[in-house]
Design a protein around this motif. Structure first.
Motif, PDB file in Angstrom:
ATOM      1  N   ASN A 702       0.647   1.355  -0.776  1.00 55.00           N
ATOM      2  CA  ASN A 702       0.447   0.313   0.247  1.00 55.00           C
ATOM      3  C   ASN A 702      -0.930   0.431   0.863  1.00 55.00           C
ATOM      4  O   ASN A 702      -1.615  -0.569   1.090  1.00 55.00           O
ATOM      5  CB  ASN A 702       1.483   0.472   1.370  1.00 55.00           C
ATOM      6  CG  ASN A 702       2.785  -0.225   1.035  1.00 55.00           C
ATOM      7  OD1 ASN A 702       2.851  -0.962   0.054  1.00 55.00           O
ATOM      8  ND2 ASN A 702       3.809   0.025   1.823  1.00 55.00           N
ATOM      9  N   LYS A 705      -3.255  -0.995  -1.533  1.00 54.55           N
ATOM     10  CA  LYS A 705      -3.003  -2.425  -1.738  1.00 54.55           C
ATOM     11  C   LYS A 705      -3.483  -3.247  -0.539  1.00 54.55           C
ATOM     12  O   LYS A 705      -4.076  -4.307  -0.704  1.00 54.55           O
ATOM     13  CB  LYS A 705      -1.493  -2.589  -1.905  1.00 54.55           C
ATOM     14  CG  LYS A 705      -1.072  -3.874  -2.543  1.00 54.55           C
ATOM     15  CD  LYS A 705       0.332  -3.765  -3.144  1.00 54.55           C
ATOM     16  CE  LYS A 705       1.382  -3.613  -2.075  1.00 54.55           C
ATOM     17  NZ  LYS A 705       2.757  -3.720  -2.579  1.00 54.55           N
ATOM     18  N   PHE A 706      -3.258  -2.719   0.651  1.00 53.07           N
ATOM     19  CA  PHE A 706      -3.609  -3.499   1.846  1.00 53.07           C
ATOM     20  C   PHE A 706      -4.990  -3.146   2.413  1.00 53.07           C
ATOM     21  O   PHE A 706      -5.272  -3.395   3.573  1.00 53.07           O
ATOM     22  CB  PHE A 706      -2.511  -3.359   2.913  1.00 53.07           C
ATOM     23  CG  PHE A 706      -1.216  -3.982   2.464  1.00 53.07           C
ATOM     24  CD1 PHE A 706      -1.084  -5.365   2.424  1.00 53.07           C
ATOM     25  CD2 PHE A 706      -0.162  -3.201   2.025  1.00 53.07           C
ATOM     26  CE1 PHE A 706       0.095  -5.946   1.972  1.00 53.07           C
ATOM     27  CE2 PHE A 706       1.009  -3.782   1.572  1.00 53.07           C
ATOM     28  CZ  PHE A 706       1.147  -5.163   1.536  1.00 53.07           C
ATOM     29  N   ASP A 730      -5.322   4.507   6.318  1.00 51.78           N
ATOM     30  CA  ASP A 730      -6.249   3.692   5.524  1.00 51.78           C
ATOM     31  C   ASP A 730      -7.185   2.913   6.439  1.00 51.78           C
ATOM     32  O   ASP A 730      -7.056   2.960   7.656  1.00 51.78           O
ATOM     33  CB  ASP A 730      -5.462   2.749   4.599  1.00 51.78           C
ATOM     34  CG  ASP A 730      -4.640   1.723   5.335  1.00 51.78           C
ATOM     35  OD1 ASP A 730      -5.202   1.036   6.202  1.00 51.78           O
ATOM     36  OD2 ASP A 730      -3.411   1.609   5.089  1.00 51.78           O
ATOM     37  N   ARG A 749       8.219  -8.782   4.742  1.00 47.49           N
ATOM     38  CA  ARG A 749       6.793  -8.768   4.434  1.00 47.49           C
ATOM     39  C   ARG A 749       6.104  -9.652   5.463  1.00 47.49           C
ATOM     40  O   ARG A 749       6.736 -10.501   6.093  1.00 47.49           O
ATOM     41  CB  ARG A 749       6.541  -9.341   3.036  1.00 47.49           C
ATOM     42  CG  ARG A 749       7.407  -8.699   1.966  1.00 47.49           C
ATOM     43  CD  ARG A 749       6.895  -8.996   0.578  1.00 47.49           C
ATOM     44  NE  ARG A 749       5.667  -8.284   0.306  1.00 47.49           N
ATOM     45  CZ  ARG A 749       4.584  -8.859  -0.207  1.00 47.49           C
ATOM     46  NH1 ARG A 749       4.589 -10.127  -0.495  1.00 47.49           N
ATOM     47  NH2 ARG A 749       3.491  -8.161  -0.420  1.00 47.49           N
ATOM     48  N   ARG A 755      -2.599 -11.974   3.157  1.00 47.89           N
ATOM     49  CA  ARG A 755      -1.729 -11.097   2.376  1.00 47.89           C
ATOM     50  C   ARG A 755      -1.047 -11.817   1.210  1.00 47.89           C
ATOM     51  O   ARG A 755      -0.431 -11.171   0.380  1.00 47.89           O
ATOM     52  CB  ARG A 755      -0.605 -10.564   3.275  1.00 47.89           C
ATOM     53  CG  ARG A 755      -1.120  -9.649   4.321  1.00 47.89           C
ATOM     54  CD  ARG A 755      -0.089  -9.473   5.380  1.00 47.89           C
ATOM     55  NE  ARG A 755      -0.727  -8.877   6.554  1.00 47.89           N
ATOM     56  CZ  ARG A 755      -0.715  -7.562   6.811  1.00 47.89           C
ATOM     57  NH1 ARG A 755      -0.091  -6.741   6.032  1.00 47.89           N
ATOM     58  NH2 ARG A 755      -1.327  -7.098   7.875  1.00 47.89           N
ATOM     59  N   GLY A 760       4.186  -7.837  -3.833  1.00 49.57           N
ATOM     60  CA  GLY A 760       5.066  -6.815  -3.265  1.00 49.57           C
ATOM     61  C   GLY A 760       6.465  -7.365  -3.089  1.00 49.57           C
ATOM     62  O   GLY A 760       6.684  -8.578  -3.154  1.00 49.57           O
ATOM     63  N   THR A 761       7.420  -6.470  -2.868  1.00 50.11           N
ATOM     64  CA  THR A 761       8.819  -6.887  -2.750  1.00 50.11           C
ATOM     65  C   THR A 761       9.325  -6.744  -1.312  1.00 50.11           C
ATOM     66  O   THR A 761      10.389  -7.221  -0.988  1.00 50.11           O
ATOM     67  CB  THR A 761       9.705  -6.002  -3.634  1.00 50.11           C
ATOM     68  OG1 THR A 761       9.455  -4.637  -3.263  1.00 50.11           O
ATOM     69  CG2 THR A 761       9.415  -6.223  -5.079  1.00 50.11           C
ATOM     70  N   GLY A 762       8.616  -6.025  -0.515  1.00 50.50           N
ATOM     71  CA  GLY A 762       9.116  -5.751   0.843  1.00 50.50           C
ATOM     72  C   GLY A 762      10.181  -4.670   0.826  1.00 50.50           C
ATOM     73  O   GLY A 762      10.957  -4.541   1.765  1.00 50.50           O
ATOM     74  N   GLY A 764       9.368  -1.290  -0.391  1.00 53.22           N
ATOM     75  CA  GLY A 764       8.746   0.047  -0.384  1.00 53.22           C
ATOM     76  C   GLY A 764       9.020   0.805   0.903  1.00 53.22           C
ATOM     77  O   GLY A 764       9.472   1.960   0.876  1.00 53.22           O
ATOM     78  N   LEU A 765       8.764   0.176   2.047  1.00 51.93           N
ATOM     79  CA  LEU A 765       8.931   0.886   3.330  1.00 51.93           C
ATOM     80  C   LEU A 765      10.402   1.182   3.591  1.00 51.93           C
ATOM     81  O   LEU A 765      10.734   2.252   4.101  1.00 51.93           O
ATOM     82  CB  LEU A 765       8.337   0.070   4.478  1.00 51.93           C
ATOM     83  CG  LEU A 765       6.817   0.082   4.578  1.00 51.93           C
ATOM     84  CD1 LEU A 765       6.342  -0.798   5.721  1.00 51.93           C
ATOM     85  CD2 LEU A 765       6.301   1.506   4.790  1.00 51.93           C
ATOM     86  N   THR A 789      -4.413   1.176   9.040  1.00 48.14           N
ATOM     87  CA  THR A 789      -3.033   1.553   9.360  1.00 48.14           C
ATOM     88  C   THR A 789      -2.840   3.040   9.103  1.00 48.14           C
ATOM     89  O   THR A 789      -3.467   3.592   8.199  1.00 48.14           O
ATOM     90  CB  THR A 789      -2.073   0.765   8.436  1.00 48.14           C
ATOM     91  OG1 THR A 789      -2.342  -0.609   8.602  1.00 48.14           O
ATOM     92  CG2 THR A 789      -0.613   1.048   8.736  1.00 48.14           C
TER      93      THR A 789
HETATM   94  P1  ADP Z   1       5.523  -4.427  -0.144  1.00 52.25           P
HETATM   95  O1  ADP Z   1       4.415  -3.482  -0.099  1.00 52.25           O
HETATM   96  O2  ADP Z   1       6.191  -4.480  -1.433  1.00 52.25           O
HETATM   97  O3  ADP Z   1       5.215  -5.750   0.427  1.00 52.25           O
HETATM   98  P2  ADP Z   1       6.623  -2.630   1.800  1.00 52.25           P
HETATM   99  O4  ADP Z   1       7.998  -2.469   2.324  1.00 52.25           O
HETATM  100  O5  ADP Z   1       6.008  -1.432   1.225  1.00 52.25           O
HETATM  101  O6  ADP Z   1       6.651  -3.845   0.817  1.00 52.25           O
HETATM  102  O7  ADP Z   1       5.741  -3.138   2.971  1.00 52.25           O
HETATM  103  C1  ADP Z   1       6.167  -4.201   3.721  1.00 52.25           C
HETATM  104  C2  ADP Z   1       5.009  -4.926   4.367  1.00 52.25           C
HETATM  105  O8  ADP Z   1       4.400  -4.057   5.290  1.00 52.25           O
HETATM  106  C3  ADP Z   1       3.925  -5.300   3.430  1.00 52.25           C
HETATM  107  O9  ADP Z   1       4.199  -6.559   2.854  1.00 52.25           O
HETATM  108  C4  ADP Z   1       2.706  -5.354   4.309  1.00 52.25           C
HETATM  109  O10 ADP Z   1       2.601  -6.617   4.897  1.00 52.25           O
HETATM  110  C5  ADP Z   1       3.004  -4.319   5.372  1.00 52.25           C
HETATM  111  N1  ADP Z   1       2.309  -3.044   5.094  1.00 52.25           N
HETATM  112  C6  ADP Z   1       2.848  -1.917   4.583  1.00 52.25           C
HETATM  113  N2  ADP Z   1       1.926  -0.930   4.526  1.00 52.25           N
HETATM  114  C7  ADP Z   1       0.760  -1.464   4.973  1.00 52.25           C
HETATM  115  C8  ADP Z   1      -0.571  -0.961   5.143  1.00 52.25           C
HETATM  116  N3  ADP Z   1      -0.897   0.286   4.834  1.00 52.25           N
HETATM  117  N4  ADP Z   1      -1.497  -1.826   5.662  1.00 52.25           N
HETATM  118  C9  ADP Z   1      -1.186  -3.090   6.008  1.00 52.25           C
HETATM  119  N5  ADP Z   1       0.066  -3.614   5.842  1.00 52.25           N
HETATM  120  C10 ADP Z   1       1.011  -2.816   5.350  1.00 52.25           C
END
Ligand code: ADP
Length: 952
Positions: A702, A705-706, A730, A749, A755, A760-762, A764-765, A789
């Motif tokens: 993440n 990616k972000f 990051d 998400r 963005r 992404g699938t939403g 991961g977290l 973040t």
């Molecule tokens: P995904 O990455 O598949 O979208 P996650 O559950 O990992 O799903 O993250 C959910 C959302 O949280 C992401 O879509 C993003 O908008 C936000 N996010 C997560 N990590 C970061 C990060 N390091 N910086 C900015 N936004 C983040």
């Protein structure tokens, strides 16, 4: 009847008036005479004073006039001025007039002589001397004029002047005499006035004394006589009776009254005796009435208890008290057969308990048949106590039967030597029947209460909120679940709550106040057979979604109220939300790779492509297939975790090893520099390695990616509060504050333009959160939009540090602990070994395997030393890094230690002034020792060991 007081010749009033009138007349005459006398004396004195003054003034004027005549005559003689002569003649006329006035005054003999002389002088001067003198002047014969002047005229004048002076003096003396006389007269008058006042005062005193004597004394006599009569004596008022004034009449009346009182007293005494007898009778009646009243009050209390009391014990106590009051039992007990309800008098607890449970079977049968009976028994001599003769005891048994004739309660009472009358037994039976009704009422109430409580319990234990509203809209019933949902805190509970109150509550609570109010109002007013529903939400920390159903309640075809059932559908709502988010994610995340897989396979199937192109297309298809696999794996993971089927293989793990491995995995990222800052002294945790790697990959993934514009990704390890805390920081696009808390939900998400391009699938977290929670840790995010973040998670330490354990080098000060050392090493195990050693001595280790990135970091972070392996990447080796460090002013002073498998290259060592060259293998303690010596020597000789710009 009131008789007017007769008019008496010698009445006190007349006497008093006469005396007063005489006194006033005498006073007025005296005062008038005195006033006239004073006034006339003053007037004669005034006259005398005025005539003296008038004469004095005239004499003055005469003197002045003579002087004026001589003054003008001389003026004329000297200057022969006719004007002066005219004035002289005028003065002579004036002198004549003044002489005339003077002659009119009262003159003494001497003054009269002087007057005659002055008249002669005037005549002589006017007729003889002046004409002569004028002729001398006109002839300028001043010698004859002088002679004429000395011829005796002046003598007369001088005589007159001396007379005037003497006269003035006399006038002053006269005036003084008159003034003294006036004062003496005033003093005389004052004295006379005082004497007169004294006389009047004396007269008033005499009169007052007469009045006192004539009035007060007889009154005192009368008072004494009155008091004497009150004590039964009679005093002779002989003298007073003879008097012909009001007092005489009063005394006569008084004597008559005394006589009449004496006559009536006897009659009154007789009447009084009669009255006393009647009063005794009345008192007797009153105490009887009081007794009846008390009885009535007690009866009333009992009636009240029989009608209203719902508590059995209280009722039994009330009945027992009443019966004891009426029948005066010596000992008694009243108890219910069911339940432990009883009350007794004159019995010990033990005897009471014994009696309650053990009613003789025969007596029980008899009680059911007879309702009340009395057993008479002779008291045995031992129980007679102080009684001298034998006597009887009367045991009364009475029963309370229910409507089916079964025994409900028993009353047992004893009276010693005092039998029960038939009337008493009859009254008692009547009362027992009434008591039976009261017991039945209580039993019915208890039954109703039990079923009401049951209903309430059922309603309260239902998960749905229930609200019963009357036809007028007031709440009749509300259950706990509803109170919980709408947070009413007893406000709407209790008695009836008006429609306005509860509607207001809903209005302030819900996010849709208007729709909800109109739904409630319609449902209350309208008749409907079906069920209506509406949804509303309550905004709080986490919003709650409620669905409320309304149904009309009918009784005999008539609507009597409305029942509302509130169902918490938050979970369903969230599932719905999630479903729609899932559908949109899946459709996007599946469609995108599938469309490229389909597109490229179609191209490969339909077109003849060059082998390189074919390879490129197949690579793309492969990459998209991996993306699809990852997506499916994520779905499966979360599903497994949520269903609790996920197996965790917990083992002891060193997180720093894992972190270095993760850094290695991302070493090929072009735009992102992933590195590790290891400050943790304790790194062992109990964890499932595979799952933790999944967490790291998700979070670092993440972070990369972000951060679409590249940037650093720093993994930090630290010990905080006896936990191992990991953070992944990051420099990317960051997260809006409001969204942070929601991101751990599935499929959540952030949907905004920056963005949308990032896939992404939403999941991961939420997967990471599940894993961390299962490990007993927590996960959270700190972020600011546009600023990057940091995602934190912590894990409990596997083997907790021993308290008091010290890990610092003896020579090192406290302040130097925690200083940064960079290790640039691509051999993972050696990097770990060295970092373990350095951390145990209090250094913070920054690990890099890419020399380029290591150099970039060295520019930013203050370092106490750099440990460099020589054989590193393809583009740049260790010497290249050394060279770069030494050639850059910012980093040139950082001590460098080479750690290499190659033999020491003397030339380079000297060229770059390398502090220490370790040839692998070497003991890691050597490394920490040498770093400590750098620190000590550099700090003692004052050399700067950090890049200067970074020091502040
Ligand atoms: P995904 O990455 O598949 O979208 P996650 O559950 O990992 O799903 O993250 C959910 C959302 O949280 C992401 O879509 C993003 O908008 C936000 N996010 C997560 N990590 C970061 C990060 N390091 N910086 C900015 N936004 C983040």
């Amino acid at each position: 009847m009131f008789k007017p007081f007769p008019l008496l010749e010698k009445s006190i009033r007349n006497q008093f008036l006469k005396t007063l009138m005489t006194l006033i007349v005498v006073f007025l005459i005296t005062m008038l005479t005195f006033f006239i006398y004073v006034k006339s004396s003053n007037q004669s004195l005034q006259k005398e004073r005025d005539s003296v003054r008038e004469k004095a003034v005239l004499v003055d004027e005469l003197e002045e006039s003579i002087n004026e005549i001589f003054f003008r005559a001389r003026g004329y003689y000297a200057f022969q001025n006719d004007q002066e002569l005219n004035l002289l003649n005028e003065n002579l006329e004036e002198f004549e007039i003044l002489l005339g006035k003077y002659s009119e005054l009262r003159l003494t003999k001497e003054e009269r002589e002087l007057y005659n002389e002055l008249v002669d002088f005037h005549k002589n001067y006017k007729t003889i001397i002046l004409p002569k003198a004028i002729s001398f002047v006109k002839a300028n014969d001043y010698a004859s004029l002088r002679k004429l002047s000395n011829s005796g005229t002046n003598d007369l004048v001088n005589k007159f002047v001396s007379y005037t002076k003497a006269y003035k003096k006399k006038t002053d003396v006269d005036l003084n005499q008159i003034f003294t006389k006036t004062i003496e007269q005033a003093q005389q008058f004052t004295l006379i006035a005082l004497i007169l006042s004294g006389l009047i005062l004396f007269l008033v005193t005499v009169i007052m004394w007469r009045v006192l004597y004539n009035l007060i004394r007889p009154i005192e006599q009368l008072t004494t006589a009155t008091n004497a009569i009150a004590t039964g004596r009679i005093i002779d008022l002989g003298g007073l009776v003879q008097r012909e004034d009001e007092l005489g009449i009063l005394t006569n009346s008084f004597q008559n009254m005394t006589k009449s009182i004496q006559e009536k007293e006897e009659v009154l005494t007789t009447q009084n005796e009669e009255l006393i007898a009647q009063q005794d009778e009345l008192q007797e009646n009153q105490s009887q009435l009081q007794h009846s009243l008390n009885q009535l009050q007690k009866y009333n209390q009992l009636n009240h208890a029989l009608t209203f009391t719902l508590n059995k014990q209280k009722l039994v106590e009330n009945i027992h008290e009443y019966l004891n009051y009426i029948h005066k039992f010596d000992t008694s007990i009243l108890y219910l057969l069911e339940g432990n309800v009883y009350v007794s008098k004159g019995l010990t607890n033990k005897s009471t308990e014994h009696l309650v449970g053990n009613l003789d079977e025969n007596k029980r049968v008899r009680l059911e048949e007879e309702q009340s009976f009395v057993i008479t028994r002779e008291v045995v001599p031992e129980a007679q106590g102080i009684a001298q003769e034998s006597y009887y005891c009367y045991d009364l048994y009475s029963s309370v039967l229910n409507s089916e004739g079964q025994l409900v309660a028993v009353m047992m009472a004893t009276r010693e030597g005092y039998p029960y009358s038939n009337q008493e037994i009859e009254d008692l039976n009547g009362l027992m029947n009434r008591i039976s009704i009261a017991f039945e009422r209580i039993l019915m109430y208890e039954e109703v209460e039990r079923s009401r409580q049951l209903n309430q319990n059922i309603i309260d234990n239902v998960n749905e909120g229930i609200q019963l509203v009357s036809i007028s809209g007031d709440i009749i019933l509300i259950n706990k679940a509803l109170c919980r949902i709408i947070r009413c805190q007893n406000r709407l509970e209790g008695k009836t709550t008006s429609q306005q109150t509860w509607l207001e509550h809903f209005q302030t609570l819900s996010d849709q106040p208007e729709e909800l109010t109109s739904f409630f109002k319609k449902a209350i007013i309208e008749n409907f057979k079906d069920t209506r529903k509406i949804r509303y939400s309550i905004s709080q920390d986490t919003p709650v979604f409620i669905e409320v159903y309304a149904t009309s309640v009918y009784e005999d075809m008539e609507k009597v109220g409305t029942i509302f059932v509130h169902r918490d559908i938050t979970r369903e709502y969230e599932v719905d939300q999630m479903k729609s988010e899932l559908v949109s994610t899946v459709s996007h995340e599946l469609r995108t790779p599938l469309s490229s897989v389909l597109g490229f396979t179609e191209l490969l199937l339909t077109k003849n492509l060059k082998p390189e192109r074919q390879k490129k297309y197949i690579e793309t298809i492969h990459k998209e297939a991996i993306r699809l696999t990852n997506l499916i794996n994520d779905f499966l993971d979360i599903q497994r975790m949520e269903s609790g089927k996920q197996q965790y293989n917990m083992q002891s793990l060193a997180i720093d090893e894992l972190a270095i491995e993760i850094v290695n995995r991302f070493r090929h990222e072009k735009n992102h520099h992933v590195h590790l800052v290891d400050k943790a002294r304790h790194i062992n945790v109990k964890a499932d390695q595979e799952r933790l790697v999944q967490v790291f990959i998700n979070l670092v993934g993440n972070a990369i990616k972000f951060s679409p514009n590249g940037g650093d990704v720093m993994i930090s390890l630290e010990n905080v509060n006896e936990m191992l805390q990991v953070s992944i920081k990051d420099e990317g696009i960051g997260i809006p504050k409001n969204d942070i808390s929601n991101l751990f939900q599935k499929f959540k998400r952030i949907d905004n333009s920056s963005r949308r391009k990032i896939g992404g699938t939403g999941l991961g977290l939420s997967i990471s959160r599940e894993i961390i929670l299962k490990h007993g840790g927590e996960i959270w995010i700190e972020s600011e939009e546009g600023q990057g973040t940091t995602v934190y998670f912590n894990l409990p330490l596997g083997n907790k540090p021993l308290s008091g354990q010290t890990i610092k080098v003896d020579d090192l000060d406290d302040g130097q602990i925690g200083l940064n050392v960079m290790i640039v090493e691509d051999d993972l195990s050696l990097a770990l070994l060295l970092s373990e050693e350095l951390k145990s001595k209090g250094f913070t280790v920054i690990h890099h395997n890419d020399p380029k990135r290591a150099f970039e970091d060295a520019l930013r972070v203050p370092l106490v030393g750099v440990v460099i392996d020589l054989m590193l990447g393809d583009e740049m080796n260790g010497w290249d890094l050394v060279q770069q460090l030494k050639e850059t002013s910012q980093t040139s002073r950082i001590p460098i230690v080479i750690s290499s498998a190659l033999d020491e290259a003397k030339e380079e060592v000297e060229k770059f002034k390398i502090e220490k060259y370790f040839t692998k293998p070497y003991p890691p303690e050597e490394l920490s020792k040498i770093l400590v010596t750098f620190l000590l020597s550099k700090s003692s000789n004052g050399n700067v060991i950090f890049p200067e710009e970074k020091r502040e």
